[in-house]
Scaffold this motif. Structure first.
Motif, short mmCIF file in Angstrom:
data_model
loop_
_atom_site.label_atom_id
_atom_site.label_comp_id
_atom_site.label_asym_id
_atom_site.label_seq_id
_atom_site.Cartn_x
_atom_site.Cartn_y
_atom_site.Cartn_z
N PHE A 192 0.72 -1.13 0.08
CA PHE A 192 -0.05 0.17 -0.01
C PHE A 192 0.90 1.22 -0.11
O PHE A 192 1.49 1.61 0.82
N THR A 193 0.94 2.02 -1.04
CA THR A 193 1.69 3.02 -1.16
C THR A 193 0.80 4.41 -0.88
O THR A 193 1.41 5.48 -0.68
N ALA A 215 -3.79 -8.19 -2.78
CA ALA A 215 -3.09 -9.46 -3.40
C ALA A 215 -2.83 -9.47 -4.89
O ALA A 215 -3.53 -8.72 -5.66
N SER A 216 -2.07 -10.15 -5.38
CA SER A 216 -1.88 -10.23 -6.72
C SER A 216 -1.09 -11.55 -7.37
O SER A 216 -0.35 -12.18 -6.40
N THR A 217 -1.70 -12.18 -8.24
CA THR A 217 -1.25 -13.59 -8.73
C THR A 217 0.31 -13.54 -8.69
O THR A 217 0.98 -12.77 -9.33
N GLY A 218 0.97 -14.55 -8.02
CA GLY A 218 2.35 -14.83 -8.00
C GLY A 218 3.06 -13.79 -7.23
O GLY A 218 4.49 -14.04 -7.15
N LEU A 219 2.61 -13.04 -6.53
CA LEU A 219 3.31 -11.87 -5.74
C LEU A 219 2.94 -11.99 -4.30
O LEU A 219 1.68 -12.64 -3.94
N SER A 220 3.65 -11.71 -3.43
CA SER A 220 3.30 -11.87 -1.90
C SER A 220 2.37 -10.59 -1.65
O SER A 220 2.44 -9.49 -2.04
N GLY A 221 1.44 -10.98 -1.02
CA GLY A 221 0.34 -10.00 -0.67
C GLY A 221 0.62 -9.00 0.54
O GLY A 221 1.94 -9.18 1.23
N THR A 222 -0.10 -8.25 1.03
CA THR A 222 0.27 -6.91 2.26
C THR A 222 -1.14 -6.68 2.61
O THR A 222 -1.97 -7.16 2.44
N GLU A 223 -0.78 -6.17 4.05
CA GLU A 223 -1.92 -5.67 4.79
C GLU A 223 -1.68 -4.06 4.86
O GLU A 223 -0.65 -3.95 5.35
N SER A 224 -2.71 -3.25 4.80
CA SER A 224 -2.59 -2.00 5.14
C SER A 224 -2.40 -1.62 6.52
O SER A 224 -2.59 -2.66 7.42
N ALA A 225 -2.22 -0.31 6.70
CA ALA A 225 -2.19 0.23 8.14
C ALA A 225 -3.53 0.34 8.48
O ALA A 225 -4.68 0.20 7.82
N ALA A 226 -3.89 0.20 9.81
CA ALA A 226 -5.11 0.27 10.57
C ALA A 226 -5.70 1.75 10.19
O ALA A 226 -5.09 2.68 10.26
N PHE A 227 -7.29 1.80 10.16
CA PHE A 227 -7.77 2.93 9.97
C PHE A 227 -9.24 2.91 10.56
O PHE A 227 -9.40 1.61 11.00
#
Length: 841
Positions: free
Chosen positions: A295-296, A383-395
């Motif tokens: 998340f940018t 998430a994106s196929t073949g790539l490591s997913g991520t989680e955003s900061a809390a809001f």
């Protein structure tokens, strides 16, 4: 040379031949004829070129010439210095930067090569061709003309050189030398790493590092571990495969070396122990292969049901956080969803987006996302196929404006007068059912259904905080089933609670229905034993059995204890005590009665007196000393106490002298209000030593108490003769037995005191005088006479021994007889007259 005849006259015309010896140079005009003065002179004599003695002979033609031939000598000395010569050549081979193993020695010489003794000439070493430089390159000649170099060192490129040794005005000397590499000093990049690379991908051109000496000559040295580190560049980068070891040539070839980190410009440093490191040129690091999403633009706090702004952005990155902008398989699609879901909602909007192009390459933008249920700590996942997913900061998703009230913690059944627990809670909610956290108005509660006509107590108006109003102290005084509460606030829809029951009050405290006695003796059970009752908060008796009530001392002198200090409630909730007693110091006490979970009750004051006498002990006057026959300074005393240590009065104590003689008064004493019995006086026996006295009281621990005192000799009061002088003596002769006199106190005890002068005087007799008539006491108090002599008329005498302030002592009788004959004199019959032939009368 000169030639004479036998009379000493010069001889003309004699042929003379001049000839130099071998090694003695040469002559010109070697054959000469004597002149009119008989003299023949050689044309010239040039000495040999070598320093030393030269010899020349002059031989006259003819025979019989005395002194023929004549020998001439001349000393050949060195000429002026013209050149330098190497008497010790420098090493023919050397290492760069290392002093020559064989240091050169130069000698001053004249034109003929003879050594010249001359000090102070500075000889300088130079190198040709260019490429190396000398150090410690000068030496100065000593008195013998010799200049010895020390520490001469060549530093430079390996190869063949010529050393030239010169000095002002002198022809230099030269020597060839081969220079090899010196000791390993530094590292150099013989092959630099690639000038551009991808993060996490090995350099296409792997670096090769060479060990060199200080002059840059390659050094063949194996086994050096060379380590690459990041010298400059964006923070956080790391290296992999960052070490290589030198081989036989001194080269360390890296394999698989890579930078992993943020894109940017880097330099690398290559170092090894003991060697100067080398730094690479700039390396431009680009992103590596796509590996993850991030998340940018994080999701921001929003209101329930509203679109999250600014739009959430997810970027495709390499493993090190660099944005990836080109993809061999086409632009990837990114999908977002709710991660942490405190409100239990679903995500609305377009949840899958294709990454952008151009300036947005590798970026997926989500511009219509929303969440309906309020909550703190939401997160999104990407998430994106073949790539490591991520989680955003809390809001957070905040609620809308408040619309109605609800009881979120209902009132629960509770005893009458007791606080309703858990605390009643009323919440303001928005139109979507979210807690309206922005609501801060006043919420009022009241009894709705009131079957028993009870009264609501507590704080009935509360200001909401974050949309919630809590009522922590509500209570109703009348018991009944079917109560309800209502909650209201200006502008909001009212709420009514569920029904609840008010029961009788719970046990809350203890009360003394029968007090303990107001006075008691230590260790003796109260005459009136206390009874404790369990009650509710309103003071009503509570029938609750099995509560253990414990009595403790609430106030009073320290150190007291209780016995039989617990009682248990019966079915009526009463706990009667039995045998409860205080043991401790006398004074005023209060007792506290407590049981688990109940408020304790404290008694009124209790006056505690002493208990039965239990112990007797010394109070004072033990271990004293006093002169024999006198009273001790402190009369002995004892103290009588009960079992708790309280003084007991009125106890009879008997005092008795048990050793050493002496007397005590009185012999029986009763303890006073402080428990103390003291005699008036204790007079010690007349003999020095230990005296003992006992104090007894029937049935008490510690009886009898024994006192000791030491009787000491008193002050000197009199003199006593311990050795009498001889009972008979001759006038003028020392007593055969010399007297000894002892100091004594008034009771006749020897007194140890030195320095007292005892004087002997004639106490009685027909008339006499004493000699050596004084003696001085020693540390034992004894005065021993020496040479004491009585001179006088024969007869019976006594002597008296005395000192100021002391009672004197008088000796036994002494029979004095005549002493030895010493004179003769007329006794009678002188100056008579008588008839001749008759006796004088």
């Amino acid at each position: 040379m000169i030639v004479h005849d036998g009379s000493g006259n010069p001889v003309q015309g004699v042929t003379v031949t001049f000839a130099p010896a071998a090694g003695s140079g040469s002559v010109t005009g070697g054959t000469q004829t004597t002149n009119g003065s008989g003299i023949a002179t050689v044309g010239s004599w040039t000495l040999n070129t070598t320093v030393g003695t030269n010899t020349l002979t002059a031989t006259a033609a003819g025979s019989g010439i005395t002194g023929n031939p004549v020998t001439f000598t001349a000393e050949g000395t060195a000429g002026a210095a013209t050149k330098l010569a190497l008497t010790t050549a420098p090493s023919s081979a050397a290492q760069s930067g290392v002093a020559l193993a064989q240091q050169p020695v130069l000698q001053l010489q004249d034109a003929n090569g003879n050594p010249v003794g001359q000090s102070g000439v500075v000889v300088t070493a130079t190198v040709s061709p260019a490429g190396a430089t000398p150090s410690n390159a000068t030496a100065t000649t000593a008195s013998n003309g010799s200049a010895t170099f020390t520490g001469l060192t060549l530093t430079g490129t390996a190869g063949s050189y010529t050393l030239s040794f010169g000095a002002t005005g002198l022809t230099p000397a030269t020597a060839g030398i081969t220079l090899s590499a010196g000791a390993a000093s530094k590292l150099a990049l013989s092959t630099p790493p690639s000038s551009s690379a991808q993060s996490g991908v090995a350099f296409s051109q792997q670096p090769v590092v060479q060990v060199q000496d200080a002059s840059g000559n390659p050094v063949s040295q194996s086994g050096d571990l060379v380590t690459a580190t990041v010298a400059s560049g964006p923070a956080g980068a790391t290296l992999t495969n960052a070490t290589a070891t030198t081989g036989a040539t001194g080269a360390a070839a890296f394999s698989g070396l890579a930078i992993s980190g943020p894109t940017g410009t880097y330099t690398l440093s290559f170092g090894a122990s003991g060697l100067t490191a080398v730094t690479s040129g700039s390396i431009n690091l680009a992103a590596g292969p796509a590996a993850q999403v991030a998340f940018t633009v994080q999701p921001s706090n929003t209101t329930a049901g509203n679109i999250i702004t600014p739009a959430v952005r997810v970027t495709v990155e390499d493993a090190f956080g660099n944005r990836v902008t080109s993809f061999m398989g086409g632009r990837p699609t990114v999908t977002v969803a709710i991660g942490n879901n405190p409100g239990g909602d679903t995500l609305s909007g377009t949840k899958s987006k294709l990454t952008g192009t151009g300036g947005n390459a590798g970026i997926a933008t989500f511009n219509d996302l929303s969440i309906a249920k309020a909550g703190e700590g939401y997160t999104l996942t990407a998430a994106s196929t073949g790539l490591s997913g991520t989680e955003s900061a809390a809001f957070s998703v905040t609620p809308r404006a408040a619309k109605l009230l609800v009881f979120t913690v209902q009132p629960s059944s509770t005893p009458a007068g007791a606080v309703i627990t858990p605390a009643v809670q009323v919440t303001a909610r928005d139109s979507l059912g979210n807690t309206a956290t922005s609501f801060s108005g006043t919420v009022t509660v009241a009894i709705g259904s009131n079957p028993a006509g009870g009264s609501l107590s507590g704080t009935k108006n509360q200001t909401a905080g974050s949309g919630v109003a809590s009522f922590a102290d509500l209570s109703i005084d009348k018991a009944s089933a079917g109560y309800t509460l209502t909650a209201s606030a200006t502008g909001l829809t009212q709420a009514t609670s569920t029904s609840f029951t008010i029961a009788a009050g719970a046990a809350a405290k203890l009360a003394l229905t029968t007090l303990p006695s107001s006075s008691a003796s230590s260790g003796v059970a109260f005459t009136q034993q206390p009874i404790v009752q369990v009650q509710d908060a309103g003071g009503n008796p509570v029938s609750q059995s099995g509560d253990v009530v414990t009595a403790t001392i609430a106030s009073g002198p320290g150190g007291a204890t209780l016995t039989n200090a617990t009682a248990t409630t019966g079915s009526s909730g009463a706990a009667p005590f039995s045998g409860l007693a205080i043991s401790g110091p006398t004074g005023t006490y209060t007792l506290s009665f407590a049981a688990t979970g109940l408020t304790a009750v404290t008694s009124s004051g209790i006056t505690l007196g002493a208990g039965a006498a239990a112990t007797i002990a010394e109070n004072g006057g033990n271990g004293q000393s006093a002169p024999a026959g006198t009273a001790v300074a402190t009369p002995p005393s004892v103290i009588v106490r009960d079992g708790a240590g309280n003084p007991v009065s009125g106890i009879a104590v008997a005092f008795a002298v048990t050793s050493g003689g002496g007397t005590v008064s009185p012999t029986s004493v009763a303890t006073n209000g402080s428990g103390i019995a003291a005699v008036t006086s204790w007079t010690l026996g007349t003999t020095p030593g230990t005296n003992t006295l006992t104090a007894s009281a029937t049935g008490l621990t510690g009886s009898p108490v024994t006192f000791t005192a030491t009787a000491t000799a008193g002050a000197a009061a009199k003199l006593a003769i311990t050795t009498e002088p001889s009972s008979s003596a001759q006038s003028g002769a020392p007593f055969a037995q010399q007297p000894v006199v002892q100091l004594q106190d008034a009771n006749g005890n020897p007194v140890s005191q030195s320095g007292v002068t005892v004087t002997a005087v004639v106490a009685s007799g027909p008339g006499g005088t004493l000699a050596n008539a004084s003696a001085t006491t020693t540390g034992s108090g004894a005065a021993s006479f020496s040479g004491l002599t009585l001179s006088g008329t024969v007869g019976s005498y006594t002597l008296r021994f005395e000192d100021t302030n002391l009672t004197p002592a008088t000796s036994s009788a002494i029979a004095l007889s005549a002493g030895a004959a010493t004179t003769i004199a007329e006794n009678g019959g002188n100056g008579q007259s008588a008839t001749v032939g008759t006796a004088a009368r």
